[in-house]
Design a protein around this motif. Structure first.
Motif, PDB file in Angstrom:
ATOM      1  N   GLU A  91       0.821  -1.210   0.000  1.00 46.25           N
ATOM      2  CA  GLU A  91       0.000   0.000   0.000  1.00 46.25           C
ATOM      3  C   GLU A  91       0.856   1.262   0.000  1.00 46.25           C
ATOM      4  N   SER A  92       1.929   1.276   0.796  1.00 48.42           N
ATOM      5  CA  SER A  92       2.758   2.476   0.853  1.00 48.42           C
ATOM      6  C   SER A  92       3.524   2.683  -0.454  1.00 48.42           C
ATOM      7  N   TYR A  93       3.968   1.585  -1.082  1.00 49.46           N
ATOM      8  CA  TYR A  93       4.644   1.699  -2.377  1.00 49.46           C
ATOM      9  C   TYR A  93       3.671   2.213  -3.428  1.00 49.46           C
ATOM     10  N   TYR A  94       2.443   1.698  -3.383  1.00 47.29           N
ATOM     11  CA  TYR A  94       1.409   2.181  -4.302  1.00 47.29           C
ATOM     12  C   TYR A  94       1.193   3.687  -4.116  1.00 47.29           C
ATOM     13  N   GLU A  95       1.088   4.133  -2.880  1.00 46.35           N
ATOM     14  CA  GLU A  95       0.820   5.548  -2.614  1.00 46.35           C
ATOM     15  C   GLU A  95       1.948   6.440  -3.115  1.00 46.35           C
ATOM     16  N   ILE A  96       3.194   5.976  -2.967  1.00 46.46           N
ATOM     17  CA  ILE A  96       4.332   6.760  -3.459  1.00 46.46           C
ATOM     18  C   ILE A  96       4.280   6.898  -4.979  1.00 46.46           C
ATOM     19  N   LEU A  97       4.067   5.777  -5.674  1.00 44.34           N
ATOM     20  CA  LEU A  97       4.002   5.823  -7.142  1.00 44.34           C
ATOM     21  C   LEU A  97       2.807   6.641  -7.602  1.00 44.34           C
TER      22      LEU A  97
END
Length: 319
Positions: A91-97
């Motif tokens: 989820e955090s990687y998704y939010e960054i991208l």
């Protein structure tokens, strides 16, 4: 021009970011939730912006508060630390991208928009549409962090929305009209070394390794085609250089009429970002200076281009 009037400095800085008539007023109405007349009273200087309003506008447009108050702290800069959260990496990687994709996709079409990257690994904007290659970067980071349960490459299941946002990340470059890529000559070798290591400790199967190998050959074909044409499929200009010196890190910048963003890659898939003007000019100058140690292989340098991609395919073939 910086004056001793913070309100006037803010208005001037906003007009530099959004020079088109009506664009600034629309942004202020949307950001501050105030009416048109209230906006124009502020733009005429009849009513000063409050501290909270100044902060909201500064964050929206990437304006330094130092610039507004007329002070320059050359030894300081504000960075955003875009680090994937160990507790919820997907989820955090998704939010960054998604943050990067939303930012670039929201830009007005700007014929002067530009991006520059000096890379010691294959840039994310070029490999992320290939699912196994994109998955491997995340897998490597997750495995290295012992607090995350990640047993093998095949067992790692990527959420569909993360796969999609990685493809959107590649697609967002259609908004950039001029791109400079400066590559370390060993750009594929570093990735091959990583894959070979995980294969040697039996975390990637031979079958999967062969599939990754096919994606790498496909990527090499795509990059060579890009170098030959010197343009993206949208017609934007791309200049590709191969450096004769090695890089210690990957640096990037994005520049439009309204945005100056600097990025420094850290911890494999993470990055430090800032909209600080001093950092931007320094980083852009550094990236551009690398051209003196590099050979242009897009549209010209045919012999060097052929040799470079021949070497990269030989490296891939060792996998």
């Amino acid at each position: 021009m910086i004056t001793n009037n913070p309100n006037a400095n803010l208005i001037e800085a906003m007009k530099e970011k959004l020079p088109l008539k009506g664009q600034l007023a629309d942004m202020l109405m949307d950001t501050l939730y105030i009416g048109k007349e209230a906006v124009y009273r502020r733009l005429r200087g009849e009513v000063p912006f409050t501290l909270q309003e100044s902060a909201l506008v500064s964050r929206k447009l990437g304006i330094s508060l130092d610039q507004i108050v007329g002070i320059s702290f050359k030894s300081n800069a504000m960075f955003n630390i875009n680090i994937v959260d160990y507790d919820d990496p997907f989820e955090s990687y998704y939010e960054i991208l998604d943050k990067y994709v939303t930012l670039v996709n929201s830009m007005q079409d700007d014929p002067n928009s530009a991006m520059g990257t000096s890379s010691n690994i294959i840039p994310q904007t070029l490999y992320m549409k290939h699912e196994l290659l994109a998955k491997f970067r995340l897998f490597k980071w997750m495995y290295q962090n012992k607090n995350i349960d990640c047993k093998s490459f095949e067992e790692l299941e990527m959420p569909a929305k993360l796969v999609n946002i990685q493809k959107d990340y590649v697609g967002m470059t259609r908004h950039i009209h001029s791109i400079d890529y400066i590559w370390d000559s060993m750009i594929f070798q570093h990735l091959i070394n990583d894959i070979q290591y995980f294969s040697s400790i039996h975390l990637i199967s031979d079958e999967t390794k062969e599939e990754i190998r096919k994606e790498l050959f496909l990527l090499a074909d795509e990059l060579e085609e890009l170098a030959i044409s010197g343009k993206t499929k949208e017609g934007n200009q791309v200049r590709i250089y191969v450096s004769h010196i090695n890089f210690e890190a990957t640096y990037s910048y994005v520049e439009t009429n309204n945005l100056r963003l600097s990025l420094i890659r850290v911890y494999s898939i993470n990055s430090l970002t800032t909209m600080d003007n001093e950092i931007f000019h320094s980083l852009k100058e550094w990236i551009q200076s690398l051209k003196k140690f590099s050979t242009l292989i897009s549209e010209s340098g045919e012999m060097q281009r052929i040799q470079f991609f021949k070497q990269q395919r030989e490296i891939i073939d060792t996998l």
